[in-house]
Design an enzyme around this catalytic site. Structure first.
Site, PDB file in Angstrom:
ATOM      1  CG  ASP A   9       1.708  -0.324  -4.816  1.00 55.14           C
ATOM      2  OD1 ASP A   9       1.404  -1.521  -4.944  1.00 55.14           O
ATOM      3  OD2 ASP A   9       2.864   0.093  -4.971  1.00 55.14           O
ATOM      4  CE  LYS A 101       4.135  -2.910  -6.020  1.00 56.12           C
ATOM      5  NZ  LYS A 101       4.877  -1.731  -5.526  1.00 56.12           N
ATOM      6  CB  CYS A 143       3.375   1.155  -8.626  1.00 58.40           C
ATOM      7  SG  CYS A 143       4.857   1.278  -7.581  1.00 58.40           S
TER       8      CYS A 143
END
Ligand code: ZN
Length: 192
Positions: A9, A101, A143
């Protein structure tokens, strides 16, 4: 060569000036780009994930107008927007696999993502015979944590590159690294 690199990310909304920017995010993007310019050949696969949320709903309660920054968040990484793109300072030319995602639901782990052809991280790791995984990216306490723990649960040897991560909160980031280490991962610097 059976080592993969996960880059979690590294997106405009998670770095400085983004909708959910973490302190040090731009620095991580720069350092990851520098690291890749020197070490891309060390990896059989380089997998980058992007949070990629729906524009027209709260993504399973993930978005909130009154976020608590633990379970609910301001809108971020809406599919197709600038904020959802990779950070401008992140040179993605060495990335071999791109996963998205969070379409319509909260998804912290890279293992919840899919490539555009539908492949999951678990399938890609098996297909490439990956044994070792290095993890970098944002955010340490969300994450990165979830991705590292899932990689351990998938039976891989995991290292978190601690100079290539940035977190939302200092306290929860420290707790996350402790938890990841207790679960069996190594914490290492990328440049040693
Ligand atoms: Zn999200």
């Amino acid at each position: 060569m059976t080592r993969a690199l996960f880059i979690v990310d590294l997106q405009n909304d998670f770095t400085e000036r983004g909708a959910l920017g973490v302190a040090g995010g731009d620095e991580v993007a720069l350092r990851v780009s520098q690291f890749l310019s020197q070490h891309a050949e060390d990896y059989a696969m380089i997998v980058a994930s992007r949070d990629w949320h729906d524009p027209d709903n709260d993504n399973g309660g993930h978005f909130s107008a009154t976020p608590d920054f633990v379970d609910t968040w301001p809108p971020h990484c809406v599919a197709g927007t600038y904020g959802a793109e990779y950070d401008e300072l992140f040179d993605t030319s060495a990335v071999t696999h791109h996963l998205k995602k969070g379409q319509g639901l909260p998804a912290y782990s890279l293992f919840e993502g899919h490539a555009d052809d539908g492949a999951t991280a678990a399938q890609l790791l098996d297909a490439h015979g990956i044994i070792d995984i290095d993890v970098a990216g944002i955010a340490t306490d969300y994450c990165v944590r979830a991705s590292a723990l899932d990689a351990l649960a998938a039976g891989r040897r995991v290292r978190v590159l601690t100079d290539l991560i940035a977190g939302v909160h200092p306290d929860s980031s420290a707790r996350a690294l402790d938890e990841i280490q207790r679960a069996g991962a190594e914490l290492v610097l990328s440049q040693r």
